[in-house]
Design a protein around this motif. Structure first.
Motif, short mmCIF file in Angstrom:
data_model
loop_
_atom_site.label_atom_id
_atom_site.label_comp_id
_atom_site.label_asym_id
_atom_site.label_seq_id
_atom_site.Cartn_x
_atom_site.Cartn_y
_atom_site.Cartn_z
N ALA A 1 0.89 -1.05 -0.01
CA ALA A 1 -0.02 -0.19 0.08
C ALA A 1 0.94 1.19 0.07
O ALA A 1 0.59 2.18 -0.61
CB ALA A 1 -1.08 0.06 1.25
N LYS A 2 1.94 1.26 0.93
CA LYS A 2 2.65 2.27 0.90
C LYS A 2 3.61 2.62 -0.38
O LYS A 2 4.01 3.64 -0.59
CB LYS A 2 3.94 2.32 2.09
N ILE B 1 0.02 0.65 -4.07
CA ILE B 1 -0.84 -0.30 -4.50
C ILE B 1 -2.36 0.03 -3.59
O ILE B 1 -2.11 0.10 -2.28
CB ILE B 1 -0.69 -1.48 -4.53
N PHE B 2 -3.40 0.17 -4.35
CA PHE B 2 -4.66 0.34 -3.69
C PHE B 2 -5.69 -0.56 -4.05
O PHE B 2 -5.88 -0.76 -5.54
CB PHE B 2 -5.11 2.09 -3.94
N ALA C 1 -3.39 6.63 7.99
CA ALA C 1 -3.06 5.98 6.72
C ALA C 1 -2.16 7.07 5.98
O ALA C 1 -1.08 6.70 5.57
CB ALA C 1 -4.26 5.58 5.90
N GLU D 1 1.07 7.41 7.40
CA GLU D 1 2.12 6.17 7.14
C GLU D 1 2.71 6.46 5.59
O GLU D 1 3.88 6.10 5.66
CB GLU D 1 1.16 5.04 7.34
N HIS D 2 1.94 6.77 5.01
CA HIS D 2 2.41 6.96 3.45
C HIS D 2 3.58 7.95 3.48
O HIS D 2 4.54 7.65 2.86
CB HIS D 2 1.03 7.47 2.38
N GLN E 1 -10.92 7.15 -0.53
CA GLN E 1 -10.06 6.76 0.58
C GLN E 1 -8.75 6.70 -0.71
O GLN E 1 -7.82 7.39 -0.51
CB GLN E 1 -10.04 5.70 0.98
N LEU F 1 -5.12 8.61 -0.71
CA LEU F 1 -3.77 8.10 -0.66
C LEU F 1 -3.03 8.26 -2.08
O LEU F 1 -2.15 7.78 -1.97
CB LEU F 1 -4.13 6.52 -0.40
#
Lengths: 452, 254, 482
Positions: free
Chosen positions: B76-77, B80-81, B102, B105-106, B158, B162
């Protein structure tokens, strides 16, 4: 705390005075359980309110009484018992009558039904089917806290025996009519053993009745073995007068993938205590425990349930309801125990009660004891009245208040009754509950006694 | 950006993906279509790192790295979502808290300072506008009590927050009415840039009226049986999946 | 992921207890052991009046006739009362009016705990009574409060300065015969806080007591008395820590609250006594009796507790709803990790008409922790229109821990509505995965989910404490999932 209560002393004495008489009519195998059970009983005594499981039930008023004690059957009464007609119309069942705890049929103590099913006297089965009997008797009725279980083991000598062989489906239920009748106050204990082998399907109805107005005290123990993948239902219908005390202790042991249900419908009774112990003793077993009581006058009804999840992936569901009128009192004590390895457990419990008067009282004690983490368990308990919004809704459709209340109460009770799978019995129960709620059934159906 | 080579995967010993190869380049939108049970969601689950799917063979390379070795949160980071087919409810956790954690974190992963509360709220506001999501949703617990459409819109929101490099939308269109569908599609179109890519998994063609794919794949019985341009989607809509099935069976016989 | 979680679990559960240090403060200790003589010594040390000594002696004599209760779902090692020191106090200095007069070591201790004793350094709006071992060392903002007629001082000072109030209310909610530990406390209690809010006054700041056990082998027996007169309001906080030691230390406190007509009391606790090490060695035995009396009409008492510490917690903050229309609330989060045990809950006794109570209990078990909710809702015969709603949830992290629920509902009035609900479950793997997919580590995900689970309760805490509580939860549980 070494001093035993006077009441306990009384029952200790009763045992000592009568043990020879009792042993004389019982099989050696049953007798071999008596001394150790007596030991245990003398240690535990008659439960008092100090015993957590009897916190809300005072047994003294019935145990502290001098009864005539019947440790021997009285054959002359048997004829009358056999004449007793059950008034559940259209109920097609294999009937058994038990009088004051003894199996009365004079000709045949054990009866064979189609497909090798046997029903009849416990004491007789202990001799004739010793192999099967000895494998199961005394294996499931165990307690470290309740002296009454041991009092029964020490003194009971007869009751009902049912054996369903492997793979057999008994399409008609077995109906046990449990009669108490005497012209003297009486204390009796009986013992039932039900064995449903692997892959069998079977249901039993037990109807408790009193036929004379004397003071009665019954302390019964039923042991049930449900084999792998077997399906078993037990329905108990209680209809006793206000001067009678009935204590039932039912122990249901389940093997892998078996499915059982228990349903206690208490329509009438002075003091009633139903303890149901479900032991989910194999993976994938399912257990359903239901109960409904309608209490009025000075009646006291106590349902105790122990749901023991000893193996993984078992499911259980409890639903108990009570309607309390006049100065009646009620108690519910339900426990879900999930043992450390019983992962994948689903266990639910619901207890709902309605108080109809200011003098009625309800105590409830649902409990969860969980030692495994991959579980879904929940319980809910309510004590209250009928829902005002629902009441108004019915009224706004033109139904008068009295009728609307009745409808709601009936709906409340029906949630338990609808779980009875035998249709004529379910209809009869709905009917009796309706009459009872309307106040038309101030005494038990088919009871000659005018009580209360 | 993403290169899948002969990917085989199974669930509880049952083989679901039977050798998938696929390449997604930056800026591309790929649509994966196929009948129910063909393995579409399993493919999405493998890419996002869901553990109940066991990869038995093949490789997946994402931006030159071995994707299959990475933990779900690292994927994810790295950008990839996954838009979930059935978004999960998390009682008691507010959307704000959830997204703030979230996003930060990214940022940490990129070596950036965490956003201040006011910057974060501003970002939420902007993104909400972008994807036309009801601002009330943000004050509730994650997906708790959301309708099906709200849950899906929340997924797109979301995604906007992100800013992924590769977004996989797993049947995001299922259960949406036409308005919600348009909002979801508009969200995707607004977020599309030359350097990011989408994999749109869908059962029906109608989403592809709004999101124009560069490539359409048909997945059937764990294999990609047909790959073509956007016209394939229209053909599928007209003829249904049966002709594909027949074609596959005929090929096997031939 | 399974492996990761195990690793995180072990990382977290081996985390050190932050407040486990010991301060070398000059102490005045009496010899260990308990006797009538010891009770007299304590009373003499505190220069108490005759009536209080009588109260202590009466309690002590009664205690000798009692047995330790065994009904709780707890395994408690035997306690040897002759091995406990019942009084330990920092050596007294002359005047304690000035902060500079306090032993610098003591001041350092409280600074280290984040409780500065200087008023100017303190969070605006919180007055603190700092209690170490057996005595109160400093009460801040005393004068500011006094201007409004609010009395906030140590219990010992109250005995000297407001004997009538103490005499009138002490033991009126928790009588000296109440239970084994309350009776013990009544005999040997050392100090604690006293608070009186006069008629019509809304206390402008949070009042708080910070309890610190410091000395070895010492029991802590504080006693708090809080009186909210008519139309008054107060929010009261309490926090506690203790050094890490291999022996178990006993803490047996009493809190009594009286709320008069239209008064409201909020009592919040963040309990972080030393929980013992990861093998279950050491830790505080936290056996506390807390009870509030809603004496007047429309009065309200609200208990909020975050219980993360102590080896064993035995505690049931309760409300007696005597006044008509009075309200009782209980919000609790209890965490048991490693070998911690908790048997906690509440008692709501509905006596007045239209009384209302709410119970929200959130248990979290991890490691080998055993967590029990035990609660009683009792509606008496004349308590018409009583309402109760209880919700008791348990969260299990790992397969060695246990979660238990023992509610008792006793209803003797037709117009009552009493509802209880409870659920037990573990953290959902799909919830964690969902967070992972958004780039949140498993450890943080668990922190988020646990905090979300406990939020309903944490929200009831005053701001300063809520942040603290959230951190505590995070520390004690992050990542501990099986």
């Amino acid at each position: 705390m070494n001093g035993k209560s006077e009441i306990t002393e009384k029952y200790l004495g009763l045992y000592k005075d009568n043990i020879n008489k009792i042993s004389g009519i019982s099989s050696a195998f049953i007798n071999s359980f008596r001394a150790p059970a007596f030991e245990k009983f003398s240690e535990l005594g008659i439960p008092t309110k100090k015993n957590e499981a009897y916190k809300y039930t005072n047994l003294n008023i019935f145990f502290d009484h001098d009864y005539e004690n019947y440790f021997m059957p009285v054959p002359s009464d048997f004829i009358k018992a056999e004449e007793f007609r059950c008034d559940v119309t259209d109920l097609d069942a294999h009937g058994i009558v038990l009088l004051n705890g003894f199996y009365p049929t004079l000709n045949e103590k054990l009866r064979q039904l189609p497909s090798g099913v046997w029903i009849g006297s416990l004491n007789e089965a202990a001799v004739r089917f010793a192999d099967i009997f000895e494998k199961h008797f005394g294996k499931y009725a165990k307690s470290e806290t309740d002296g009454l279980i041991h009092l029964n083991t020490a003194m009971a000598s007869d009751g009902v025996f049912v054996y369903i062989p492997e793979g057999v489906t008994l399409s008609k239920p077995v109906q046990v009519v449990n009669l108490v009748q005497s012209d003297e106050d009486m204390f009796n204990q009986h013992r039932n053993l039900i064995i449903a082998e692997k892959n069998s399907v079977f249901s039993i109805i037990i109807c408790d009745h009193t036929l004379s107005p004397q003071k009665f005290l019954t302390n019964a123990v039923t042991e049930v073995f449900v084999g792998e993948n077997a399906h078993f239902d037990i329905i108990r219908v209680q209809n006793e007068h206000n001067n009678a005390c009935k204590i039932t202790n039912t122990f249901i042991h389940q093997e892998k993938n078996s499915v059982t249900s228990s349903n206690n419908i208490t329509l009438h009774g002075g003091l009633i205590r139903n303890s149901t112990y479900h032991h989910l003793g194999g993976e994938g077993a399912e257990s359903y425990s239901y109960g409904l009581f309608l209490a009025d006058k000075w009646q006291h009804i106590d349902n105790f349930v122990n749901m023991d999840h000893a193996f993984p992936n078992c499911t259980s569901n409890q639903l108990f309801k009570g309607v309390l009128d006049d100065m009646s009192t009620g108690a519910f004590n339900g426990r879900i125990l999930v043992r450390p390895d019983a992962q994948g457990t689903l266990a639910y419990q619901k207890n709902n009660n309605i108080l109809l008067t200011d003098d009625a009282k309800m105590d409830t004690k649902p409990q969860l004891e969980i030692f495994a983490d991959d579980v879904k368990c929940s319980h809910g308990a309510t004590i209250g009245q009928l829902d005002d919004d629902a009441l108004f809704y019915l009224q706004s459709r033109g139904i008068d208040k009295r009728e609307a209340r009745l409808m709601l109460m009936f709906g409340f009770a029906h949630e338990v009754i609808q779980n009875i799978k035998i249709e004529p019995l379910r209809e009869r129960m709905d009917n009796l509950v309706m009459q009872r709620l309307k106040g038309e059934l101030s005494r038990c159906a088919s009871c000659m006694v005018k009580c209360g | 950006m993403l290169i899948i080579n002969n990917l085989k995967a199974s669930i509880e010993g049952k083989s679901i993906l039977k050798g998938i190869s696929l390449e997604v380049k930056p800026g591309e939108i790929h649509a994966i279509m196929g009948p129910n049970g063909s393995g579409k969601s399993t493919l999405a689950a493998v890419l996002a790192g869901r553990e109940f799917v066991e990869v038995t063979e093949g490789t997946v390379s994402y931006l030159g790295k071995n994707l299959l070795e990475m933990a779900a949160e690292d994927r994810a980071k790295e950008g990839i979502f996954l838009g979930f087919q059935y978004p999960i409810e998390i009682p008691g956790v507010s959307m704000v808290n959830f997204m703030k954690t979230a996003v930060n974190e990214h940022r940490k992963h990129k070596g950036l300072e965490p956003l201040s509360a006011s910057d974060f709220l501003k970002m939420m506001r902007d993104k909400k506008e972008l994807v036309e999501i009801d601002s009330k949703l943000a004050n509730r617990s994650v997906n708790e009590g959301f309708s099906g459409g709200e849950k899906k819109k929340n997924e797109i929101f979301q995604m906007a927050m992100l800013e992924p490099k590769l977004a996989i939308l797993d049947e995001t269109d299922s259960g949406l009415d036409i308005d919600a569908l348009r909002i979801v599609a508009n969200g995707v179109n607004k977020l599309k840039r030359p350097d990011n890519s989408f994999i749109v998994i869908t059962h029906y063609q109608r989403l592809l009226d709004y999101i124009i794919p560069d490539v359409v794949h048909v997945l059937y019985d764990g294999r990609i049986v047909k790959t073509a341009g956007k016209e394939l989607a229209i053909e599928l809509e007209e003829k249904g999946y049966d002709w594909i099935k027949k074609e596959v069976e005929n090929n096997v016989i031939a | 992921m399974e492996k990761d979680q195990d690793k995180i679990l072990s990382d977290v559960t081996t985390g050190e207890y932050k407040y486990g240090f010991y301060s070398d403060i000059e102490m005045d200790r009496i010899p260990k052991g308990l006797s009538e003589e010891v009770v007299r010594i304590i009373s003499a040390k505190k220069k108490e009046p005759e009536w209080l000594l009588d109260f202590r002696l009466k309690s002590y004599r009664h205690w000798l006739t009692m047995k330790m209760p065994t009904w709780a779902n707890l395994k408690i090692a035997p306690i040897n009362y002759q091995e406990i020191i019942f009084y330990a106090a920092p050596k007294e200095r002359k005047n304690l009016n000035n902060v500079d007069d306090i032993d610098p070591e003591l001041k350092k201790t409280f600074d280290k705990l984040g409780i500065p004793l200087e008023e100017q350094k303190h969070l605006a709006g919180v007055a603190v009574d700092a209690v170490i071992d057996s005595v109160s060392v400093k009460t801040t903002f005393k004068e500011t409060l006094a201007e409004m007629g609010i009395i906030f001082c140590s219990f010992s000072d109250a005995v000297k300065e407001y004997p009538d109030l103490v005499k009138r209310y002490m033991g009126s909610v928790v009588p000296y015969t109440d239970n084994f530990f309350a009776t013990l406390n009544s005999a040997v209690f050392s100090d604690g806080s006293f608070c009186y809010i006069p008629k019509g006054v809304r206390c402008p700041m949070e009042l708080s007591t910070y309890f610190r056990i410091n000395s070895a082998n010492t029991g802590q027996f504080e006693r708090t008395l809080l009186i909210a007169d008519e139309e008054s309001y107060v929010s009261y906080l309490e926090g506690c820590t203790a050094p890490s030691r291999d022996e178990n230390q006993l803490h047996a406190a009493i809190v009594e609250i009286v709320a008069e007509k239209n008064a409201e009391v909020k009592y919040s606790t963040v309990q972080n006594w030393y929980p013992g090490d990861k093998e279950g060695k050491g830790g505080v035995f936290n056996f506390v009796t807390k009870r509030g009396m809603c004496k007047g009409e429309n009065s309200k008492i609200s208990w909020t507790q975050i219980e993360t510490g102590s080896a064993i917690t035995w505690k049931y903050p309760s409300c007696i709803l005597r006044g008509d229309n009075s309200t009782g609330e209980f919000y609790s989060v209890a965490v048991t990790n490693n070998y911690q045990q908790a048997d906690t809950g509440t008692k709501m006794t509905h006596i007045g008409k239209n009384t209302k109570s709410t119970i929200v209990s959130k248990g979290i078990s991890a490691g080998h922790g055993q967590n029990s909710y035990r609660g009683l809702v009792k509606v008496l015969k004349n308590a018409s229109n009583a309402r109760n709603y209880s919700q008791c949830d348990s969260l299990l992290l790992g397969d060695k821990c246990g979660a238990h629920t023992f509610p008792y509902l006793e209803v003797d009035n037709q117009t009552a509505i009493v509802e209880h609900e409870a659920t037990t479950s573990k953290i959902g793997e799909d919830q964690i995965f969902y967070c992972n997919q958004r780039g949140i580590s498993t450890e943080d995900a668990i922190g988020l989910i646990v905090n979300g689970y406990a939020r309903e309760v944490i929200n009831k805490l005053p701001m300063e404490f809520a942040v603290e509580a959230q951190k505590l939860l995070q520390i004690s549980l992050e990542g501990s999932v099986g």
